[in-house]
Design an enzyme around this catalytic site. Structure first.
Site, PDB file in Angstrom:
ATOM      1  N   LYS A  38       0.850  -1.190   0.000  1.00 25.37           N
ATOM      2  CA  LYS A  38       0.000   0.000   0.000  1.00 25.37           C
ATOM      3  C   LYS A  38       0.887   1.241   0.000  1.00 25.37           C
ATOM      4  CE  LYS A  38      -2.286   1.606   3.836  1.00 25.37           C
ATOM      5  NZ  LYS A  38      -2.140   3.072   3.969  1.00 25.37           N
ATOM      6  N   ASP A  65      -3.407   4.418  -1.876  1.00 26.78           N
ATOM      7  CA  ASP A  65      -4.345   4.856  -0.828  1.00 26.78           C
ATOM      8  C   ASP A  65      -4.350   6.380  -0.735  1.00 26.78           C
ATOM      9  OD1 ASP A  65      -5.853   5.035   1.515  1.00 26.78           O
ATOM     10  OD2 ASP A  65      -4.212   4.408   2.822  1.00 26.78           O
ATOM     11  N   LYS A  67      -7.423   8.227  -1.010  1.00 31.48           N
ATOM     12  CA  LYS A  67      -8.717   8.636  -0.411  1.00 31.48           C
ATOM     13  C   LYS A  67      -9.300   9.897  -1.048  1.00 31.48           C
ATOM     14  CE  LYS A  67      -7.669   6.725   4.196  1.00 31.48           C
ATOM     15  NZ  LYS A  67      -6.220   6.462   4.159  1.00 31.48           N
ATOM     16  N   ASP A  70     -14.025  14.854  -3.591  1.00 34.90           N
ATOM     17  CA  ASP A  70     -14.193  16.179  -4.208  1.00 34.90           C
ATOM     18  C   ASP A  70     -15.494  16.133  -4.996  1.00 34.90           C
ATOM     19  OD1 ASP A  70     -13.700  18.736  -5.422  1.00 34.90           O
ATOM     20  OD2 ASP A  70     -11.560  18.397  -5.197  1.00 34.90           O
ATOM     21  N   THR A 128     -11.353   5.508  11.286  1.00 33.41           N
ATOM     22  CA  THR A 128     -11.337   4.999  12.664  1.00 33.41           C
ATOM     23  C   THR A 128     -10.821   6.047  13.650  1.00 33.41           C
ATOM     24  OG1 THR A 128      -9.268   3.940  12.079  1.00 33.41           O
ATOM     25  CG2 THR A 128     -11.195   2.521  12.241  1.00 33.41           C
ATOM     26  N   ARG A 220       3.580  -1.575  10.618  1.00 29.04           N
ATOM     27  CA  ARG A 220       4.721  -1.736  11.525  1.00 29.04           C
ATOM     28  C   ARG A 220       5.053  -3.155  11.966  1.00 29.04           C
ATOM     29  NH1 ARG A 220       2.375   3.204  14.812  1.00 29.04           N
ATOM     30  NH2 ARG A 220       0.558   2.263  13.783  1.00 29.04           N
TER      31      ARG A 220
HETATM   32  O1  C5P Z   1       1.584   0.176  11.147  1.00 28.49           O
HETATM   33  P1  C5P Z   1       0.135  -0.227  11.080  1.00 28.49           P
HETATM   34  O2  C5P Z   1      -0.069  -1.718  10.889  1.00 28.49           O
HETATM   35  O3  C5P Z   1      -0.680   0.335  12.229  1.00 28.49           O
HETATM   36  O4  C5P Z   1      -0.388   0.466   9.734  1.00 28.49           O
HETATM   37  C1  C5P Z   1      -1.708   0.374   9.316  1.00 28.49           C
HETATM   38  C2  C5P Z   1      -1.902   1.100   8.032  1.00 28.49           C
HETATM   39  O5  C5P Z   1      -3.311   1.154   7.743  1.00 28.49           O
HETATM   40  C3  C5P Z   1      -1.436   2.546   8.031  1.00 28.49           C
HETATM   41  O6  C5P Z   1      -0.998   2.872   6.699  1.00 28.49           O
HETATM   42  C4  C5P Z   1      -2.675   3.325   8.400  1.00 28.49           C
HETATM   43  O7  C5P Z   1      -2.672   4.643   7.907  1.00 28.49           O
HETATM   44  C5  C5P Z   1      -3.745   2.503   7.707  1.00 28.49           C
HETATM   45  N1  C5P Z   1      -5.088   2.644   8.275  1.00 28.49           N
HETATM   46  C6  C5P Z   1      -5.382   2.363   9.594  1.00 28.49           C
HETATM   47  N2  C5P Z   1      -6.671   2.502  10.048  1.00 28.49           N
HETATM   48  C7  C5P Z   1      -7.636   2.909   9.216  1.00 28.49           C
HETATM   49  C8  C5P Z   1      -7.345   3.196   7.885  1.00 28.49           C
HETATM   50  C9  C5P Z   1      -6.036   3.051   7.435  1.00 28.49           C
HETATM   51  O8  C5P Z   1      -4.518   1.961  10.356  1.00 28.49           O
HETATM   52  N3  C5P Z   1      -8.871   2.992   9.645  1.00 28.49           N
END
Ligand code: C5P
Length: 240
Positions: A38, A65, A67, A70, A128, A220
């Site tokens: 992503k 991604d 998003k 507009d 979220t 992560r």
């Molecule tokens: O590092 P981690 O596993 O928390 O990353 C999750 C990814 O998913 C990040 O790129 C974050 O911006 C994205 N994301 C999220 N929650 C959402 C939408 C997107 O954690 N509701």
């Protein structure tokens, strides 16, 4: 649709520069299975479309991604431009309305290169980071968060989108409402024995599978792992 697989692990390439992202991907240069990745706003806005070409040249599938949100005409034209990058998945905000989402699909179809498949188009429902309280007091939406997410998913389906981003905990409800074919893309995934970072409501890859997620987005736990390839393979083993 260009994706017959309905379950996969997507690695969130949350890096500030192309150099850092490509250095991370070099871990997978000898892997038979190149991970789906992503690319978000941070990386895309710092590197531009060239980063997409570089990652595609390494045989990774890409979820772009950005998003979009507009007026319908602007989103349609922007999607025509993005389709030319030949990514596998992209997204818009469901809050842009059914008309905007339908325009996004039309724009993607118009921009899809001959012989290629249209990228999957996914709707973001309610972020979220927005609590139910703030949704009510600042976005002036009176319904419950769950009803709002469900309504946005239904609108996305009406506009012919392929699925939504949601919590794994909502995946069952979305499939019940919009059907098994309607895709659920779910972040917030952590291994049983790992740090939560800033995520609050998390599930393991194995639990996300049970809950019916089609794609888990994992950042992560893989990008910061001592052995990213092993962490990715652990995700696959639990989820696929
Ligand atoms: O590092 P981690 O596993 O928390 O990353 C999750 C990814 O998913 C990040 O790129 C974050 O911006 C994205 N994301 C999220 N929650 C959402 C939408 C997107 O954690 N509701």
């Amino acid at each position: 649709m260009n994706n017959q697989i309905n379950r996969d692990v997507i690695i969130a390439l949350d890096f500030p520069t192309g150099e850092a992202a490509l250095a991370f991907l070099s871990n997978f240069k000898d892997s038979a299975r190149k991970p789906y990745v992503k690319v978000g706003m941070e990386l895309f806005y710092s590197e531009g479309p060239a980063i997409i070409e570089k990652i595609k040249a390494l045989d990774h599938k890409i979820f772009l991604d950005l998003k979009l949100h507009d007026i319908p005409n602007t989103v349609e034209k922007a999607m025509t431009s993005l389709a030319k990058l030949d990514v596998d998945m992209c997204n818009v905000h469901a809050a842009g309305t059914v008309e905007m989402m339908a325009a996004a699909i039309a724009g993607l179809e118009a921009g899809t290169l001959p012989g290629k498949s249209r990228p999957l188009l996914i709707a973001v429902t309610q972020l979220t980071s927005t609590s139910e309280e703030r949704m009510k007091s600042e976005l002036f939406i009176a319904k419950s968060l769950e009803d709002t997410v469900k309504g946005y998913a239904e609108n996305a389906k009406i506009a012919r989108l392929d699925g939504v981003v949601c919590s794994p905990l909502e995946a069952g409800l979305i499939h019940e409402t919009c059907g098994e074919e309607f895709l659920t893309i779910t972040p917030g995934v952590r291994f049983e024995d790992a740090a939560m970072d800033d995520q609050v409501r998390v599930t393991t890859p194995a639990r996300a599978k049970v809950l019916g997620s089609n794609f888990i987005v994992v950042g992560r736990p893989i990008t910061k792992a001592e052995n990213p390839v092993a962490a990715y393979e652990r995700c696959l083993k639990e989820f696929i």
